[in-house]
Motif scaffolding. Sequence first.
Motif, PDB file in Angstrom:
ATOM      1  N   TYR A   1       0.826  -1.184   0.000  1.00  0.00           N
ATOM      2  CA  TYR A   1       0.000   0.000   0.000  1.00  0.00           C
ATOM      3  C   TYR A   1       0.861   1.234   0.000  1.00  0.00           C
TER       4      TYR A   1
ATOM      5  N   ILE B   1     -12.313  -0.233  -1.130  1.00  0.00           N
ATOM      6  CA  ILE B   1     -11.353  -1.186  -0.573  1.00  0.00           C
ATOM      7  C   ILE B   1     -12.052  -2.230   0.287  1.00  0.00           C
TER       8      ILE B   1
ATOM      9  N   THR C   1     -13.245  -5.451  -2.346  1.00  0.00           N
ATOM     10  CA  THR C   1     -12.184  -5.839  -3.273  1.00  0.00           C
ATOM     11  C   THR C   1     -12.639  -6.925  -4.247  1.00  0.00           C
TER      12      THR C   1
ATOM     13  N   VAL D   1      -7.980   3.737  -2.983  1.00  0.00           N
ATOM     14  CA  VAL D   1      -7.548   2.505  -3.636  1.00  0.00           C
ATOM     15  C   VAL D   1      -6.020   2.479  -3.745  1.00  0.00           C
TER      16      VAL D   1
ATOM     17  N   PHE E   1      -8.396   0.411 -10.910  1.00  0.00           N
ATOM     18  CA  PHE E   1      -8.736  -0.125  -9.580  1.00  0.00           C
ATOM     19  C   PHE E   1      -8.357  -1.598  -9.447  1.00  0.00           C
TER      20      PHE E   1
ATOM     21  N   ILE F   1      -5.756  -2.398  -6.455  1.00  0.00           N
ATOM     22  CA  ILE F   1      -6.464  -2.417  -5.164  1.00  0.00           C
ATOM     23  C   ILE F   1      -5.817  -3.430  -4.218  1.00  0.00           C
TER      24      ILE F   1
END
Lengths: 426, 308
Positions: free
Chosen positions: A24, B140, B143, B216, B304, B308
């Motif tokens: 992330y 999120i 997913t 995302v 996405f 993601i």
Amino acid sequence: MEPVVVRVENVSKRYRIGALHPAYLTFREAVFDAVAARLKRLGRGGAGEDGSTLWALDGVSLEVRRGEILGIVGRNGAGKSTLLKILSRITRPSRGSVEIYGRVGSLLEVGTGFHPDLTGRENIFLNGAVLGMRKAEIKEKFDEIVAFSELERFVETPVKFYSSGMYVRLAFSVAAHLEPEILIMDEVLAVGDMAFQQKCLDKMNEVRQQGRTIFFVSHNLPAITRLCRRAVLLDGGRLVAEGSPQEVVNRYLSGSWKAGAERVWEGDDAPGNAVVRLRAARVLDERGEPAAAVDVRRPFSVEVTYDVLEDGHALTPALEFLNDEGTRVFTTHDAGEAWRRRPRPAGRYASAVRVPGNLLAEGTLIAHVSIMSHFPSTILHARAKNAVAFQVLDEPGGVSARGDYVGPMPGVVRPLLQWDTRADAL
Amino acid sequence: MSSKTSETTEGGLAATQATHAPAAAAEDERARASLAGLPHAFISAEGAGVPLNLGDLWGYRELLYFLTWRDIKVRYKQTLMGVAWVVVQPLLLMLVFTLVFNRFVRSGEGAIPYPLFAYSGLLLWTFFSVSVSSGMNSLIGNTSLVTKVYFPRVFIPAAAVGAGLVDLSVGAVLLVPLAAYYGVGVTPKLLLVPAFVGLAALLALSAGMVTSALTVRYRDLRHALPFLLQLWMFASPVIYPVGVVPPSWRWALAANPMTGVLEGFRASLTGTAFDWGLVAVPLVAAPVLVAVAFYVFRSLEDTFADII
């Protein structure tokens, strides 16, 4: 001829390696990375792509006509799933384009959108809608879906209390009642119990007869050969083979096992020693034709051709058969009287072993080839692992161990055995 | 098929080639004609602009309903009080703020009684902030929907707003006894209440679209947004009237589109006069923000599933 309903033109998909492992990102990292990348590019004189990109698909073109079932095979990471994701409009191609006529239903996962806290009934509606069914359509088919899943008693129970088998059954039942013009399926049949899998395969066959177009990705090669009329092979993001499922599956096997139904060795690289050199190994059907696939009920043979370079050795050819799980199904040595303990003159030999019908179970089989001496002592002269690979196909009908049963028949072998039933008066 | 075969067998090679082409073309034409009426999708490469796919919004509209329905169902599963929570939260806040602020905030002539003022403000603000924050987390949190199936993803944050609207309607029920207790009458202005709720929904949707799309890729927003929403609440006339802000700072308050929405919402509820200067801001801003946010969302949407 049916019209082309899916046209894939020169489609490529690029992933950044970083994006494949979605660590992330934070703003700080993004800013840092952007600056670092710019500096790096400056340093290399503005060079474009670096090694951090991966082409998951690379210039794939494909046309599929209405009513076709296209099998897609390939190793993990060959780009199968990426292709299906592009066809399903989940992700966009980096290059190229796709044109689709008709409603698309994708089954890339079983039970997409299922919520554990919702009841079976609620999830049928939710999952149906997610898969592209209209509310009226779901209502109309609701009873049928529940009956197919055999979960009538649990329809008002939240699915988090379901066993995993029940969960999959409910999810499949919704999916099986999807009626898009184009159906895209990714390995979804790999889950669920065997009986239910068969039920779904039957349902798919029914769907096929309604003239729908299906894209089918599976590692279950017999299912591909049985269901599809055409198949493609992806390797490293490229479309490397296209044709009849048997040809393509054979090509895939020869790529992944480095073996097909026919193997020829030339020159000095052929396995062997100063006494014996292997020259060829072939899977032959009843008529003696090379065959990538054989009927589970019919006999076939495996023929090994080899040169004997030195006079005076008594030789025993041997074959080991493995299934695609690596289980050794059986090993066979030539124990016939004709050449047993008999010294051979130099020359070319061809030894064939006939494998009876109704012995092997359906699936992929691989054979290792060996030439040995047992007399006076055991010497292994030549050995080729994964020399040939072929499919045993379970065709319906005829005399087989199935009898009238149509469900799955697990097991490494499937011999047709004699049964005797005695009836005594009560 | 049969006509083509007979032609090719009768003619020579040259003749075959000559007749084959038009026959095949005619056949292709027939085949293509049979595709008329089927949905047609053209998937272009990433570089080829951002198709808005507005048609899909209509085509998949039922899914928006189902996603909203799911969000509502799931929110109150396995709770003892269920949907009563919708009333309890703003009610308790209203009691607290009434105890603390009632003395400081002078209710002048014709002003709305503070408990009614606070409850209506808190009700609308709770709707807004819950919609934005659950909107931000919506992508999120879904997913598998994003990576396994296609539909306009904007429905995911939109469903969060939709679920918020249902909560708001339930919470609004308490306004009836409150209004009756403080003697606020029914006026035709009540008909405008949905319009201001709609403006709040559009603003929440805009914020939800942008924040969910950014989340995302960057999870930072999850930490920043609750704090930002809190600040935003104190920068909006939720628990204090516009009147307490010094005139020299009014412009800052007015620039916040939620100011106009809150003021308009309360004025419509109680039948008091509109401050058109304030109300005009969200009237103009909301549609513009929705359009911009939708474009931002669409341009990020295609990535996405990859990140993601």
